[in-house]
Scaffold this motif. Structure first.
Motif, PDB file in Angstrom:
ATOM      1  N   PHE A   1       0.989  -1.246  -0.041  1.00  0.00           N
ATOM      2  CA  PHE A   1      -0.007   0.046  -0.181  1.00  0.00           C
ATOM      3  C   PHE A   1       1.015   1.256   0.064  1.00  0.00           C
ATOM      4  N   ASP A   2       0.903   2.163  -0.956  1.00  0.00           N
ATOM      5  CA  ASP A   2       1.640   3.341  -1.166  1.00  0.00           C
ATOM      6  C   ASP A   2       0.654   4.378  -0.369  1.00  0.00           C
ATOM      7  N   GLU A   3       0.733   4.797   0.715  1.00  0.00           N
ATOM      8  CA  GLU A   3      -0.053   5.769   1.567  1.00  0.00           C
ATOM      9  C   GLU A   3       0.839   6.802   1.732  1.00  0.00           C
ATOM     10  N   VAL A   4       1.740   7.235   0.837  1.00  0.00           N
ATOM     11  CA  VAL A   4       2.437   8.670   0.900  1.00  0.00           C
ATOM     12  C   VAL A   4       1.263   9.827   1.124  1.00  0.00           C
ATOM     13  N   ILE A   5       0.179   9.838   0.275  1.00  0.00           N
ATOM     14  CA  ILE A   5      -0.754  10.880   0.353  1.00  0.00           C
ATOM     15  C   ILE A   5      -1.979  10.359   1.312  1.00  0.00           C
TER      16      ILE A   5
ATOM     17  N   ASP B   1       1.279  -6.286   3.072  1.00  0.00           N
ATOM     18  CA  ASP B   1       2.670  -6.886   3.557  1.00  0.00           C
ATOM     19  C   ASP B   1       3.449  -5.645   3.912  1.00  0.00           C
ATOM     20  N   LEU B   2       3.700  -4.635   2.853  1.00  0.00           N
ATOM     21  CA  LEU B   2       4.563  -3.441   3.192  1.00  0.00           C
ATOM     22  C   LEU B   2       3.494  -2.278   2.991  1.00  0.00           C
ATOM     23  N   THR B   3       3.937  -1.054   3.865  1.00  0.00           N
ATOM     24  CA  THR B   3       3.337   0.131   3.888  1.00  0.00           C
ATOM     25  C   THR B   3       4.320   1.136   3.398  1.00  0.00           C
ATOM     26  N   ILE B   4       3.928   2.260   2.881  1.00  0.00           N
ATOM     27  CA  ILE B   4       4.855   3.122   2.430  1.00  0.00           C
ATOM     28  C   ILE B   4       4.196   4.472   2.719  1.00  0.00           C
TER      29      ILE B   4
ATOM     30  N   GLY C   1       6.812  -2.867   7.554  1.00  0.00           N
ATOM     31  CA  GLY C   1       5.978  -4.237   7.333  1.00  0.00           C
ATOM     32  C   GLY C   1       6.180  -5.213   8.410  1.00  0.00           C
ATOM     33  N   ASN C   2       5.813  -6.306   8.182  1.00  0.00           N
ATOM     34  CA  ASN C   2       6.098  -7.477   9.314  1.00  0.00           C
ATOM     35  C   ASN C   2       7.536  -7.849   9.655  1.00  0.00           C
ATOM     36  N   ARG C   3       7.709  -8.390  10.772  1.00  0.00           N
ATOM     37  CA  ARG C   3       9.244  -8.594  10.988  1.00  0.00           C
ATOM     38  C   ARG C   3       9.827  -9.686  10.205  1.00  0.00           C
ATOM     39  N   ASP C   4       9.227 -10.532   9.722  1.00  0.00           N
ATOM     40  CA  ASP C   4       9.944 -11.435   8.681  1.00  0.00           C
ATOM     41  C   ASP C   4      10.237 -10.777   7.465  1.00  0.00           C
TER      42      ASP C   4
END
Length: 433
Positions: free
Chosen positions: A237-241, A260-263, A279-282
Motif C-alpha cells: 500500500f502506497d499511502e504517501v498521500i 505486507d508493506l506500507t509506504i 511491514g512485518n518482522r519476517d
C-alpha cells in the motif's frame, strides 16, 4: 498580476532545468508562468508579487495542520539548536518509529528514507528479495515516484508487461512491471493466471490521488489482498498521500486490510523531507544490516524532519480533527457541485477525508481512461479564474487538492462564491481562453 514571478521564472530558467525543480510547478497545463511563493502561514500562501491565496495544494498533501504551524515551528527551532544532521542514530527517530508501529497493525518494523520515490524503490527491491521473484504489478494512473520500474505504461493487449514512459528507462527494467487498469478485477485475475508465479508484489494507492482522486470500487482492495495471498505475492500500500489524511492511520486502518508493506510520506515529516517503508518482522528483517537487501542513506531519519513528524502526529492524535476536516470538505465539494449543476457545467468529484478533485466531466471517474475524458480546457478556465480571485488550486486536472485545519468557514465560503462567479462566466462565454 504576477510580474515579479515572471521575472523570477525567466531568471530561474537560466540556472534550473525548465525553471522548476518538479514538473507540475511549471504550470504548463494551465498556460501561465509559475507563481513564486515568498512565505506561507495557516491556510494562506503569499507570492513574490505580494498576492495572498487561499491554498488548497498544501504542498501536495503534507500540511494538514496548515503552513508554519506554531507547534511544529517551535519543535523544529529547538531541534535546530542541537544540530542539523549527524549521520548517526537519534532517540527521536525511535520515538517516531514507535508511533507508526503502534498505529499500523501491518507494521512491525520501519525504515526511514527521504522521499516517497526512495521508499517505493526500496520496498519493491525488498519484495523481490523476499519472494525471489522479478515482476511487479501496478495500476495505470497510480504514481509511485520516479523510480525506473514505476515509469512505465501499458503495452498492447489486456495484460502485458510495461514499456518505458521516460527516456533513460531501459526496456529490460520496464518489462518487469505489469500494468492493469485501477478497479479492474478481471484484468488483475487474468494477469495472475498468466504470470502469478512471477509476481513479487502488487503496489497500489489504496485511494488513487495522483490522477486526481479516484476511489476504489467496493471490495477492490480486499480482492487485491486475497489474490496476493493466493499467489504468495506481497501487497504494498502506497499511502504517501493517504496516510493520516482520512483518519489517524491510513486507508488500511479504515478498511481493516493489512498489506505486507506500507509506504508513508508527506504528513509523517510534517512538511519536511521524510518517508518510510515498513511491514512485518519476517519481511523487514531482510533489510541490511539484518539481511541481504541493501538500502542506506546519510540523511535518512534526519533529526529535524523527525521532530516535525512527531509534532504533527501528536497534534493529530490529540486533537482528532478528522470529522471536522471531512465535514468542511463535504461542504466545499457539495455546494460547488450544486452550483455547477445550476450553471450547466459538466462537473463531477471524488473525495475522501480532506482530499478532493473536481473533474470537468459528467461522470465520476473510476480509472485513468475515464479521468482522461475530463475537459481540460474547462479546468484551465476554472483554475485561472480561481487564481485571479486569490484561490490556489493544484495547477493540473490530474492532481488532488487538500483542506487543512487552518481553513476557516470564511475561506470555504469565499471559495464557493468564487466558483459561482467562474461558472457563470463559463456559461455566458462557454470558453474564456
Amino acid at each position: 498580476m504576477f510580474d515579479e514571478s515572471k521575472k523570477l521564472f525567466e531568471e530561474a530558467k537560466k540556472y534550473i532545468v525548465g525553471g522548476v525543480n518538479s514538473p507540475v510547478r511549471a504550470f504548463k497545463s494551465v498556460g501561465i508562468d509559475p507563481i513564486f511563493i515568498k512565505n506561507a502561514k495557516g491556510a494562506y500562501l503569499y507570492s513574490e508579487d505580494d498576492r495572498q491565496f487561499i491554498d488548497y495544494v498544501s504542498s501536495f498533501g503534507p500540511n494538514i495542520l496548515g503552513h508554519a504551524n506554531n507547534t511544529i515551528v517551535n519543535k523544529v527551532k529547538a531541534a535546530l539548536e542541537n544540530g542539523f544532521t549527524y549521520g548517526a542514530c537519534t532517540k527521536a527517530e525511535v520515538d517516531l518509529a514507535k508511533r507508526i508501529v503502534e498505529t499500523f497493525d501491518s507494521v512491525e518494523l520501519t525504515r526511514f528514507v527521504n522521499s516517497g520515490t526512495e521508499a517505493v524503490m526500496s520496498a519493491i527491491r525488498l519484495a523481490r528479495g523476499f519472494t525471489q521473484r522479478e515482476n511487479c504489478l501496478k495500476f495505470k494512473g497510480c504514481y509511485h515516484g520516479h523510480y525506473d520500474g514505476m515509469l512505465v505504461g501499458a503495452g498492447s493487449g489486456a495484460a502485458t508487461f510495461g514499456v518505458p514512459t521516460s527516456k533513460g528507462v531501459i526496456e529490460d527494467i520496464a518489462k518487469h512491471t505489469l500494468i492493469c487498469e485501477y478497479n479492474d478485477f478481471d484484468a488483475v485475475k487474468k494477469i495472475f493466471q498468466d504470470y502469478g508465479h512471477t509476481i513479487a508484489c502488487v503496489i497500489v494507492e489504496p485511494i488513487a490521488a495522483n490522477m486526481g482522486v479516484v476511489l476504489p470500487k467496493p471490495g477492490f482492495l480486499q480482492f487485491l489482498r486475497d489474490i496476493t495471498y493466493q499467489y504468495n505475492s506481497l501487497l504494498i500500500f502506497d499511502e504517501v498521500i493517504t496516510g493520516f489524511r482520512a483518519c489517524y492511520g491510513g486507508i488500511q486502518t479504515l478498511e481493516n486490510i493489512k498489506p505486507d508493506l506500507t509506504i508513508l510520506g508527506k504528513i509523517i515529516g510534517g512538511g519536511f523531507p521524510l518517508a518510510m517503508y515498513g511491514g512485518n518482522r519476517d519481511i523487514m528483517s531482510l533489510v541490511s544490516p539484518e539481511g541481504p537487501v541493501y538500502q542506506a542513506g546519510t540523511l535518512s531519519g534526519n533529526p529535524i524532519a523527525v521532530q516535525a513528524g512527531i509534532a504533527t502526529l501528536d497534534m493529530l492524535k490529540n486533537t482528532n480533527p478528522y470529522n471536522q476536516l471531512k465535514l468542511n470538505t463535504q461542504i466545499l465539494v457539495s455546494r460547488t457541485m450544486g452550483l455547477a449543476n445550476t450553471y450547466d457545467i459538466p462537473l463531477s468529484e471524488n473525495s475522501f477525508g480532506s482530499c478532493f478533485t473536481f473533474f470537468f466531466t459528467e461522470n465520476k471517474p473510476t480509472n485513468y481512461p475515464e479521468v482522461l475524458k475530463s475537459n481540460e480546457r474547462l479546468f484551465k478556465n476554472f483554475f485561472l479564474g480561481m487564481i485571479k480571485r486569490g484561490i490556489y488550486f493544484a495547477p493540473s486536472q490530474f492532481e488532488a487538492n487538500f483542506l487543512s485545519t487552518a481553513h476557516t468557514k470564511k475561506d470555504i465560503e469565499i471559495t464557493i462564491n468564487a466558483a459561482e462567479e467562474i461558472f457563470k462566466e463559463l456559461k455566458d462565454a462557454k470558453f474564456i481562453v
